[in-house]
Design an enzyme around this catalytic site. Structure first.
Site, PDB file in Angstrom:
ATOM      1  N   GLY A  51      89.493 -45.145 -32.417  1.00 17.59           N
ATOM      2  CA  GLY A  51      89.011 -44.425 -33.593  1.00 17.59           C
ATOM      3  C   GLY A  51      90.016 -43.345 -33.954  1.00 17.59           C
ATOM      4  O   GLY A  51      90.629 -42.742 -33.064  1.00 17.59           O
ATOM      5  N   LYS A  53      97.369 -51.715 -21.081  1.00 16.98           N
ATOM      6  CA  LYS A  53      96.849 -50.378 -20.765  1.00 16.98           C
ATOM      7  C   LYS A  53      96.831 -50.147 -19.259  1.00 16.98           C
ATOM      8  O   LYS A  53      97.144 -49.053 -18.779  1.00 16.98           O
ATOM      9  CB  LYS A  53      95.448 -50.210 -21.350  1.00 16.98           C
ATOM     10  CG  LYS A  53      95.459 -50.161 -22.870  1.00 16.98           C
ATOM     11  CD  LYS A  53      94.052 -50.233 -23.423  1.00 16.98           C
ATOM     12  CE  LYS A  53      94.044 -50.122 -24.938  1.00 16.98           C
ATOM     13  NZ  LYS A  53      92.725 -50.454 -25.500  1.00 16.98           N
TER      14      LYS A  53
HETATM   15  N1  NAP Z   1      93.414 -46.805 -34.340  1.00 17.27           N
HETATM   16  C1  NAP Z   1      93.042 -46.518 -33.107  1.00 17.27           C
HETATM   17  O1  NAP Z   1      91.849 -46.369 -32.824  1.00 17.27           O
HETATM   18  C2  NAP Z   1      94.063 -46.355 -32.020  1.00 17.27           C
HETATM   19  C3  NAP Z   1      93.635 -45.968 -30.720  1.00 17.27           C
HETATM   20  C4  NAP Z   1      94.585 -45.784 -29.710  1.00 17.27           C
HETATM   21  C5  NAP Z   1      95.919 -45.973 -30.013  1.00 17.27           C
HETATM   22  N2  NAP Z   1      96.304 -46.376 -31.272  1.00 17.27           N
HETATM   23  C6  NAP Z   1      97.725 -46.581 -31.529  1.00 17.27           C
HETATM   24  O2  NAP Z   1      98.158 -45.664 -32.514  1.00 17.27           O
HETATM   25  C7  NAP Z   1      99.224 -46.242 -33.283  1.00 17.27           C
HETATM   26  C8  NAP Z   1      98.852 -46.178 -34.767  1.00 17.27           C
HETATM   27  O3  NAP Z   1      97.661 -46.913 -34.945  1.00 17.27           O
HETATM   28  P1  NAP Z   1      96.855 -46.877 -36.343  1.00 17.27           P
HETATM   29  O4  NAP Z   1      95.524 -47.452 -36.043  1.00 17.27           O
HETATM   30  O5  NAP Z   1      96.954 -45.540 -36.938  1.00 17.27           O
HETATM   31  O6  NAP Z   1      97.723 -47.939 -37.186  1.00 17.27           O
HETATM   32  P2  NAP Z   1      97.753 -48.109 -38.767  1.00 17.27           P
HETATM   33  O7  NAP Z   1      96.490 -47.622 -39.366  1.00 17.27           O
HETATM   34  O8  NAP Z   1      98.193 -49.489 -39.026  1.00 17.27           O
HETATM   35  O9  NAP Z   1      98.913 -47.091 -39.217  1.00 17.27           O
HETATM   36  C9  NAP Z   1     100.275 -47.350 -39.050  1.00 17.27           C
HETATM   37  C10 NAP Z   1     101.005 -46.620 -40.163  1.00 17.27           C
HETATM   38  O10 NAP Z   1     102.405 -46.755 -39.943  1.00 17.27           O
HETATM   39  C11 NAP Z   1     103.013 -47.250 -41.120  1.00 17.27           C
HETATM   40  N3  NAP Z   1     104.144 -48.083 -40.740  1.00 17.27           N
HETATM   41  C12 NAP Z   1     104.112 -49.210 -39.982  1.00 17.27           C
HETATM   42  N4  NAP Z   1     105.353 -49.697 -39.832  1.00 17.27           N
HETATM   43  C13 NAP Z   1     106.164 -48.866 -40.527  1.00 17.27           C
HETATM   44  C14 NAP Z   1     107.561 -48.859 -40.756  1.00 17.27           C
HETATM   45  N5  NAP Z   1     108.346 -49.800 -40.247  1.00 17.27           N
HETATM   46  N6  NAP Z   1     108.071 -47.849 -41.501  1.00 17.27           N
HETATM   47  C15 NAP Z   1     107.273 -46.908 -42.024  1.00 17.27           C
HETATM   48  N7  NAP Z   1     105.946 -46.853 -41.840  1.00 17.27           N
HETATM   49  C16 NAP Z   1     105.399 -47.835 -41.102  1.00 17.27           C
HETATM   50  C17 NAP Z   1     101.933 -48.057 -41.842  1.00 17.27           C
HETATM   51  O11 NAP Z   1     102.212 -48.150 -43.198  1.00 17.27           O
HETATM   52  P3  NAP Z   1     101.433 -49.224 -44.131  1.00 17.27           P
HETATM   53  O12 NAP Z   1     100.109 -48.612 -44.432  1.00 17.27           O
HETATM   54  O13 NAP Z   1     102.320 -49.345 -45.333  1.00 17.27           O
HETATM   55  O14 NAP Z   1     101.329 -50.500 -43.343  1.00 17.27           O
HETATM   56  C18 NAP Z   1     100.694 -47.210 -41.545  1.00 17.27           C
HETATM   57  O15 NAP Z   1     100.551 -46.166 -42.488  1.00 17.27           O
HETATM   58  C19 NAP Z   1      99.406 -47.654 -32.735  1.00 17.27           C
HETATM   59  O16 NAP Z   1     100.412 -47.667 -31.763  1.00 17.27           O
HETATM   60  C20 NAP Z   1      98.052 -47.954 -32.082  1.00 17.27           C
HETATM   61  O17 NAP Z   1      98.132 -48.917 -31.060  1.00 17.27           O
HETATM   62  C21 NAP Z   1      95.408 -46.558 -32.279  1.00 17.27           C
END
Ligand code: NAP
Length: 439
Positions: A316, A219
């Site tokens: 979040g 970051k």
């Molecule tokens: N969560 C947070 O608070 C937060 C905060 C800041 C930034 N971020 C960033 O935001 C991004 C998403 O985070 P998230 O927390 O939403 O992650 P997540 O809940 O794991 O969601 C990722 C989604 O992408 C899908 N996916 C992963 N690989 C794939 C592929 N090869 N083909 C098709 N679909 C695929 C997953 O499917 P499955 O369900 O089948 O695995 C899941 O639905 C990341 O880069 C993370 O670092 C997150």
């Protein structure tokens, strides 16, 4: 900055008529997880005519479908469908490097603007991807990749770009801040605070990336890219773990009117970027000292505007989705006029150093015996290091006695040879915990 659009950009994203300019921008969402779902929800509920969700791409898409998503939204498992669609903007929310890197590159190469929250991708490949976006007349925005819902990256891009920034410091990892502020408030051991963070979903089962500073330095490298226009590989930034901090350190820090936080800091001085991530003593009454639980705080320092602070929820689904949708609106505005590119980077990457000059906190754990302070003082004096204070609280087991020496300001490189010598002394049960004191 004005720029000429290359020919590749003559497709989907360049509006030509006023009707085009006023019609909603078509948004394809790739990744329907925590942030993807929250982003879709906002897009579906907004209905202000600026953005329209048209596609959702995820693996096992049948299991992902939601009744609140409008029926005309196309669900797919195939990224090619998104690439070949008439979407103006692709939102990448799958995370990780593979296949996110390839998909973002192909979207930009096809002239489609991209919004992503993917810190790994931007920390590793941000400069290349920005160049690719610019070469294809489209935009790449990544406001959610650092500090989630805290709009620090948009502020660096817009509100602070009139200044010449030279310093950025922050509490960038909510997991570490949760653990440290829990130890502070309840004086529980590190291991108990970690278990509690895992039980509340603030820490993953393997929390190494968070605890050992990998997440925060990725970051920090993005903040340096956006705020100081300098490319730095995350691996070049020293990261120190918080695992060795324990409740007793908060007792000793309190004696110094301080507390302990994981601080990520970068200072650009000429062609050298001084950068470090790790636990540090900060005044208890300072903005950093007052940040509790999993909040994030970023302070920027500018030549003209001085210091500016940004505080809020660093993670979040909902706060992060707000940052994603805000980026989408910014891109949509740009598409209606002309895509806006980020400020040009400094041509030469800076030399990266962790050789800050600061006062230090050294916490020893020793088997008590006569002459310990004299032995340590002899090593410190041989390395021209000045002791500021010696702190020893009563009531500890003499077989595992923690006490503290603070040092007057000296450079990191000057201190480290002395630390090695002191760790080899017979009474030392382990190398001392060495933390910078940030005033
Ligand atoms: N969560 C947070 O608070 C937060 C905060 C800041 C930034 N971020 C960033 O935001 C991004 C998403 O985070 P998230 O927390 O939403 O992650 P997540 O809940 O794991 O969601 C990722 C989604 O992408 C899908 N996916 C992963 N690989 C794939 C592929 N090869 N083909 C098709 N679909 C695929 C997953 O499917 P499955 O369900 O089948 O695995 C899941 O639905 C990341 O880069 C993370 O670092 C997150």
């Amino acid at each position: 900055m004005h720029k000429t659009k290359p020919e590749q950009a003559s497709n989907a994203n360049l509006a030509s008529t006023s009707e085009d300019r006023n019609s909603p921008r078509r948004v394809a969402l790739v990744g329907f997880g925590t942030v993807g779902r929250a982003t879709a929800k906002i897009l579906c509920e907004r209905g202000d005519g600026l953005l329209r969700l048209t596609h959702i791409c995820n693996r096992n898409v049948e299991h992902k479908k939601q009744p609140w998503v409008p029926r005309d939204v196309v669900w797919t498992e195939d990224f090619q469908t998104i690439l070949n669609s008439d979407a103006d903007i692709i939102v990448e929310l799958i995370g990780g490097l593979n296949p996110a890197d390839e998909w973002v590159r192909s979207a930009l190469s096809a002239g489609k603007s991209v919004v992503t929250a993917n810190k790994q991708l931007i920390a590793r490949h941000g400069p290349d991807l920005l160049q690719l976006a610019s070469a294809n007349g489209c935009q790449l925005e990544f406001g959610a990749s650092v500090a989630g819902g805290v709009p620090v990256l948009p502020a660096l891009r817009a509100g602070l770009c009139g200044d010449r920034l030279h310093g950025i410091a922050g509490i960038l990892n909510g997991t570490c801040n949760y653990i440290l502020s829990r130890i502070e408030s309840s004086r529980i051991p590190f291991s108990e605070a970690l278990e509690e963070a895992q039980a509340h979903g603030y820490a993953e089962a393997d929390a190494s990336e968070d605890l050992d500073g990998g997440d925060a330095r990725a970051k920090l490298s993005i903040l340096v890219l956006a705020g100081l226009q300098a490319r730095v590989s995350p691996g070049d930034i020293r990261a120190r773990t918080i695992r060795s901090v324990d409740a007793v350190d908060f007792d000793y820090a309190a004696e110094l009117d301080c507390t302990i936080r994981q601080i990520s800091r970068a200072d650009l001085k000429g062609t050298t970027l001084f950068a470090d991530v790790g636990p540090s003593l900060v005044p208890a009454s300072s903005p950093f000292g007052r940040v509790q639980r999993n909040l994030n705080l970023v302070l920027t320092s500018g030549e003209y505007g001085g210091d500016t602070a940004f505080l809020g929820a660093g993670a979040g689904g909902d706060p992060t989705a707000v940052a994603v949708v805000s980026d989408l609106m910014f891109v949509a505005d740009g598409l209606a006029a002309e895509p806006r590119s980020h400020r040009p980077l400094k041509l030469e990457p800076p030399k990266v150093s962790c050789d800050f000059e600061t006062p230090w906190y050294l916490r020893f754990l020793v088997k008590d015996q006569p002459g310990i302070i004299a032995s340590l003082a002899a090593v410190l004096s041989a390395h021209h290091l000045n002791i500021n204070a010696v702190l020893q609280k009563p009531g500890f087991d003499r077989n595992a006695l923690p006490f503290v020496i603070t040092l007057e300001p000296c450079r990191d490189a000057q201190l480290h040879p002395a630390l090695e010598k002191m760790a080899a002394l017979s009474f030392a049960l382990k190398p001392c915990l060495c933390l910078p004191i940030l005033r």
